[in-house]
Design an enzyme around this catalytic site. Sequence first.
Site, PDB file in Angstrom:
ATOM      1  N   GLU A  22     -10.072 -11.139  -6.464  1.00 55.28           N
ATOM      2  CA  GLU A  22      -9.279  -9.911  -6.380  1.00 55.28           C
ATOM      3  C   GLU A  22      -8.226  -9.860  -7.492  1.00 55.28           C
ATOM      4  O   GLU A  22      -7.977  -8.795  -8.060  1.00 55.28           O
ATOM      5  CB  GLU A  22      -8.607  -9.810  -5.013  1.00 55.28           C
ATOM      6  CG  GLU A  22      -9.602  -9.556  -3.888  1.00 55.28           C
ATOM      7  CD  GLU A  22      -8.961  -9.429  -2.517  1.00 55.28           C
ATOM      8  OE1 GLU A  22      -9.684  -9.074  -1.568  1.00 55.28           O
ATOM      9  OE2 GLU A  22      -7.743  -9.685  -2.378  1.00 55.28           O
TER      10      GLU A  22
ATOM     11  N   HIS B 210      -1.828  -5.412   1.791  1.00 58.09           N
ATOM     12  CA  HIS B 210      -3.115  -6.108   1.692  1.00 58.09           C
ATOM     13  C   HIS B 210      -2.846  -7.509   1.184  1.00 58.09           C
ATOM     14  O   HIS B 210      -1.989  -7.694   0.311  1.00 58.09           O
ATOM     15  CB  HIS B 210      -4.054  -5.397   0.707  1.00 58.09           C
ATOM     16  CG  HIS B 210      -5.243  -6.247   0.346  1.00 58.09           C
ATOM     17  ND1 HIS B 210      -6.376  -6.293   1.125  1.00 58.09           N
ATOM     18  CD2 HIS B 210      -5.435  -7.135  -0.667  1.00 58.09           C
ATOM     19  CE1 HIS B 210      -7.231  -7.161   0.575  1.00 58.09           C
ATOM     20  NE2 HIS B 210      -6.680  -7.686  -0.502  1.00 58.09           N
TER      21      HIS B 210
ATOM     22  N   ASN C 151      -0.896  -0.069   7.610  1.00 53.46           N
ATOM     23  CA  ASN C 151      -0.386  -1.412   7.907  1.00 53.46           C
ATOM     24  C   ASN C 151       0.285  -2.095   6.710  1.00 53.46           C
ATOM     25  O   ASN C 151       0.344  -3.320   6.623  1.00 53.46           O
ATOM     26  CB  ASN C 151      -1.480  -2.283   8.545  1.00 53.46           C
ATOM     27  CG  ASN C 151      -2.657  -2.521   7.627  1.00 53.46           C
ATOM     28  OD1 ASN C 151      -2.675  -2.050   6.492  1.00 53.46           O
ATOM     29  ND2 ASN C 151      -3.633  -3.274   8.101  1.00 53.46           N
TER      30      ASN C 151
ATOM     31  N   LYS D 271       0.837  -1.191   0.000  1.00 52.87           N
ATOM     32  CA  LYS D 271       0.000   0.000   0.000  1.00 52.87           C
ATOM     33  C   LYS D 271       0.884   1.258   0.000  1.00 52.87           C
ATOM     34  O   LYS D 271       2.113   1.164   0.123  1.00 52.87           O
ATOM     35  CB  LYS D 271      -0.961  -0.085   1.196  1.00 52.87           C
ATOM     36  CG  LYS D 271      -1.877  -1.339   1.086  1.00 52.87           C
ATOM     37  CD  LYS D 271      -3.108  -1.299   1.964  1.00 52.87           C
ATOM     38  CE  LYS D 271      -2.854  -1.753   3.362  1.00 52.87           C
ATOM     39  NZ  LYS D 271      -4.141  -2.129   4.080  1.00 52.87           N
TER      40      LYS D 271
ATOM     41  N   TYR E 131     -12.560  -2.524  -1.907  1.00 58.01           N
ATOM     42  CA  TYR E 131     -12.945  -2.450  -0.494  1.00 58.01           C
ATOM     43  C   TYR E 131     -14.465  -2.388  -0.308  1.00 58.01           C
ATOM     44  O   TYR E 131     -14.940  -1.930   0.739  1.00 58.01           O
ATOM     45  CB  TYR E 131     -12.265  -1.255   0.173  1.00 58.01           C
ATOM     46  CG  TYR E 131     -10.814  -1.504   0.551  1.00 58.01           C
ATOM     47  CD1 TYR E 131     -10.440  -2.634   1.306  1.00 58.01           C
ATOM     48  CD2 TYR E 131      -9.802  -0.618   0.192  1.00 58.01           C
ATOM     49  CE1 TYR E 131      -9.117  -2.868   1.650  1.00 58.01           C
ATOM     50  CE2 TYR E 131      -8.468  -0.848   0.550  1.00 58.01           C
ATOM     51  CZ  TYR E 131      -8.138  -1.979   1.287  1.00 58.01           C
ATOM     52  OH  TYR E 131      -6.818  -2.198   1.638  1.00 58.01           O
TER      53      TYR E 131
END
Length: 150
Positions: free
Chosen positions: A126, A115, A112, A9, A49
Amino acid sequence: MERSLVLIKPDGVQRGLIGKVIARLERRGLRLVGAKFMQVGKALAEEHYAIHKGKPFYEGLIAYITSAPVMAMAWEGPSAVAAIRQTMGATRPLEAAPGTIRHDFALEVGRNITHASDSPENGKQEIALWFKQEELTSWSRDVDRWIFEK
Ligand code: DAT
Ligand code: MG
């Protein structure tokens, strides 16, 4: 072979952690089948998302993932989804086990680093959302027989 989407990310990219994340997945024995460095648009972010729509952190999550480029990848291996999530660590970095990416590189749930898909079905979905078929490369490595039992 089971596949998972992996995203490094914007925080991971900005902090120069692309190589470190990839190195950990390679070291684990997983096999890279697709990769692209890209700026995520709002439409893709919202589709990716969609399951979190309506949650209090949703708007922040969309803003975060679209704020700067990401490294999108597809990885495969036996039980790749579980293996990769284990390597990433728990969603909240303070709950992630030592030695995991989120433990070793992060402090906050909203920053974080990575993903990873949470089920084999979502791995397929995905990867189909993020990659065109021709962007994925099936291949074998000479070392595969020393990593994959079958
Ligand atoms: P994961 O990324 O481990 O699959 P998730 O799918 O539950 O976790 O949530 C997606 C992302 O949303 C997560 O990586 C960080 C963010 N997020 C989840 N819960 C959050 C919360 N309570 N506050 C802020 N951000 C959150
Ligand atoms: Mg998730």
